[in-house]
Design a protein around this motif. Structure first.
Motif, short mmCIF file in Angstrom:
data_model
loop_
_atom_site.label_atom_id
_atom_site.label_comp_id
_atom_site.label_asym_id
_atom_site.label_seq_id
_atom_site.Cartn_x
_atom_site.Cartn_y
_atom_site.Cartn_z
N LEU A 213 7.78 50.67 -85.82
CA LEU A 213 7.41 49.44 -85.11
C LEU A 213 6.46 49.70 -83.94
O LEU A 213 5.87 48.75 -83.41
N GLN A 214 6.29 50.94 -83.55
CA GLN A 214 5.34 51.28 -82.49
C GLN A 214 3.92 51.43 -83.05
O GLN A 214 2.97 51.56 -82.28
N GLU A 215 3.79 51.42 -84.38
CA GLU A 215 2.49 51.63 -85.01
C GLU A 215 1.93 50.39 -85.70
O GLU A 215 0.83 50.42 -86.23
N VAL A 216 2.70 49.30 -85.69
CA VAL A 216 2.25 48.07 -86.34
C VAL A 216 2.30 46.92 -85.35
O VAL A 216 2.88 47.03 -84.27
N GLY A 217 1.69 45.80 -85.75
CA GLY A 217 1.71 44.64 -84.88
C GLY A 217 1.02 44.88 -83.55
O GLY A 217 0.19 45.78 -83.40
N LEU A 218 1.38 44.09 -82.57
CA LEU A 218 0.75 44.18 -81.26
C LEU A 218 1.01 45.52 -80.60
O LEU A 218 0.14 46.08 -79.92
N LYS A 219 2.21 46.08 -80.80
CA LYS A 219 2.54 47.37 -80.17
C LYS A 219 1.67 48.50 -80.72
O LYS A 219 1.41 49.48 -80.01
N GLY A 220 1.25 48.38 -81.96
CA GLY A 220 0.44 49.44 -82.57
C GLY A 220 -1.05 49.18 -82.50
O GLY A 220 -1.82 49.85 -83.18
N SER A 221 -1.45 48.20 -81.69
CA SER A 221 -2.85 47.79 -81.62
C SER A 221 -3.50 48.25 -80.32
O SER A 221 -3.24 47.68 -79.26
N PRO A 222 -4.36 49.26 -80.37
CA PRO A 222 -5.05 49.71 -79.15
C PRO A 222 -6.13 48.74 -78.69
O PRO A 222 -6.59 48.82 -77.55
N THR A 223 -6.57 47.83 -79.56
CA THR A 223 -7.57 46.83 -79.16
C THR A 223 -6.95 45.44 -79.26
O THR A 223 -6.15 45.17 -80.16
N GLN A 224 -7.34 44.57 -78.36
CA GLN A 224 -6.84 43.20 -78.35
C GLN A 224 -7.98 42.24 -78.03
O GLN A 224 -8.85 42.55 -77.21
N VAL A 225 -7.96 41.09 -78.69
CA VAL A 225 -8.96 40.05 -78.42
C VAL A 225 -8.48 39.22 -77.23
O VAL A 225 -7.44 38.57 -77.31
N ARG A 226 -9.21 39.26 -76.14
CA ARG A 226 -8.84 38.52 -74.95
C ARG A 226 -9.34 37.08 -74.96
O ARG A 226 -8.69 36.18 -74.47
N ARG A 227 -10.55 36.90 -75.53
CA ARG A 227 -11.13 35.57 -75.49
C ARG A 227 -12.18 35.42 -76.58
O ARG A 227 -12.90 36.36 -76.89
N ILE A 228 -12.24 34.24 -77.16
CA ILE A 228 -13.29 33.89 -78.12
C ILE A 228 -14.06 32.73 -77.53
O ILE A 228 -13.46 31.75 -77.07
N PHE A 229 -15.36 32.82 -77.52
CA PHE A 229 -16.14 31.74 -76.90
C PHE A 229 -17.47 31.56 -77.63
O PHE A 229 -17.96 32.45 -78.32
N THR A 230 -18.02 30.38 -77.46
CA THR A 230 -19.34 30.07 -78.00
C THR A 230 -20.38 30.36 -76.94
O THR A 230 -20.28 29.85 -75.82
N PRO A 231 -21.36 31.22 -77.23
CA PRO A 231 -22.39 31.52 -76.22
C PRO A 231 -23.10 30.26 -75.75
O PRO A 231 -23.30 29.31 -76.51
N ALA A 232 -23.44 30.24 -74.47
CA ALA A 232 -24.15 29.09 -73.91
C ALA A 232 -25.49 28.93 -74.63
O ALA A 232 -26.18 29.92 -74.89
N PRO A 233 -25.86 27.70 -74.96
CA PRO A 233 -27.14 27.50 -75.66
C PRO A 233 -28.32 27.90 -74.79
O PRO A 233 -28.31 27.72 -73.57
N LYS A 234 -29.31 28.47 -75.44
CA LYS A 234 -30.52 28.86 -74.72
C LYS A 234 -31.42 27.65 -74.50
O LYS A 234 -31.30 26.62 -75.18
N GLY A 235 -32.33 27.77 -73.55
CA GLY A 235 -33.26 26.68 -73.30
C GLY A 235 -34.22 26.50 -74.45
O GLY A 235 -34.38 27.38 -75.30
N LYS A 236 -34.83 25.34 -74.49
CA LYS A 236 -35.77 25.06 -75.57
C LYS A 236 -37.01 25.95 -75.46
O LYS A 236 -37.46 26.29 -74.37
N GLY A 237 -37.54 26.30 -76.59
CA GLY A 237 -38.76 27.09 -76.61
C GLY A 237 -39.98 26.23 -76.27
O GLY A 237 -39.92 25.00 -76.28
N GLU A 238 -41.05 26.88 -75.96
CA GLU A 238 -42.29 26.18 -75.62
C GLU A 238 -43.44 26.80 -76.40
O GLU A 238 -43.60 28.02 -76.45
N MET A 239 -44.24 25.96 -77.01
CA MET A 239 -45.39 26.41 -77.78
C MET A 239 -46.62 26.47 -76.88
O MET A 239 -46.94 25.50 -76.20
#
Length: 261
Positions: A213-239
């Protein structure tokens, strides 16, 4: 010959949205599907079954509803389905996931080939297959686009950016496949009926696998996802308009003002 296919039930990414306040995925009402490249892996196993009379065992880790994905795999032609499901597996990263799957495959015992999709569309890490091979201490080939099976070995084409390379490996072996390998079949009506009436899913807990049980699930996970987010939209391009020399000078001037050059 036994072939194990590892699949994952994932949310359909065409329907996934992110909660802007919490930064987490909104899963309510989102349909779940078999990870697309895992279907390619299953199709590859079914082709070998038809050619060599192999037995195809499909394996997944997840909550009870992951049985829906296994039923679909059975309807496509898999012979057995195994679900490893336990609260102890919750929160697993790729390392803990591959460890749990490795325990299950060791319990299965005899196998010649393990198939995995290259990567899952909900994570895109492409890590579980290679980590599983390392855990089981067997050869692995990734990005497989063609497979030829010989006595005691396999020859595959491994996709590269500018072509492919031919690799031979001794059995047992783990292969991760890409979508270019094949076109997955649709379940037949008879297959669907048999999957729900005649074939049963075997469910194993952490205790059934004798998992540490120390090798599976959250206890066996050396990496964890802290946050998922949508990147802020970039400004409009200019020709830029004008003569080429004028536009080049204007562009350089703008880049200097923005400290880019």
């Amino acid at each position: 010959m036994n072939i194990v296919v590892c699949i994952k039930q994932v949310p359909d990414t065409t329907e996934v949205k992110t909660d802007p306040k919490t930064g987490t995925l909104i899963r309510d009402g989102v349909p779940s599907i078999i990870n697309p490249e895992d279907k390619n892996a299953l199709e590859a196993a079914l082709v070998l079954k038809e050619q060599y009379g192999a037995k195809v065992i499909v394996l997944t880790m997840g909550p009870p509803q992951a049985d829906d994905a296994l039923k679909e795999a059975l309807a496509m032609g898999a012979d057995e389905a195994i679900l490893i499901s336990d609260r102890a597996f919750a929160g697993a990263d790729t390392l803990a996931t591959s460890t749990a799957l490795g325990n299950a495959i060791r319990k299965i015992g005899n196998f010649s080939v393990i198939f995995c999709g290259r990567q899952a569309i909900d994570g895109d890490t492409a890590q579980v297959g290679p980590q599983l091979a390392e855990y089981l201490n067997i050869p692995q080939v990734t990005y497989v686009k063609d497979i030829q099976l010989f006595e005691g070995k396999v020859q595959v084409k491994r996709a590269l950016e500018d072509g492919f390379e031919v690799i031979e490996a001794q059995l047992p072996v783990l292969l991760t496949v890409i979508k270019d390998l094949n076109e997955p079949r649709y379940p037949s009506i008879k297959g669907i009926v048999d999957a729900y009436r005649s074939k049963q899913t075997t469910v194993w807990s952490a205790a059934d696998l004798g998992a540490n049980l120390q090798e599976v699930g959250l206890k066996g996970s050396p990496t964890q996802v802290r946050r998922i987010f949508t990147p802020a939209p970039k400004g409009k391009g200019e020709m830029l308009q004008g003569q080429p020399q004028e536009m080049i000078c204007d562009l350089i001037s703008r880049l200097k003002n923005k400290k880019v050059v």
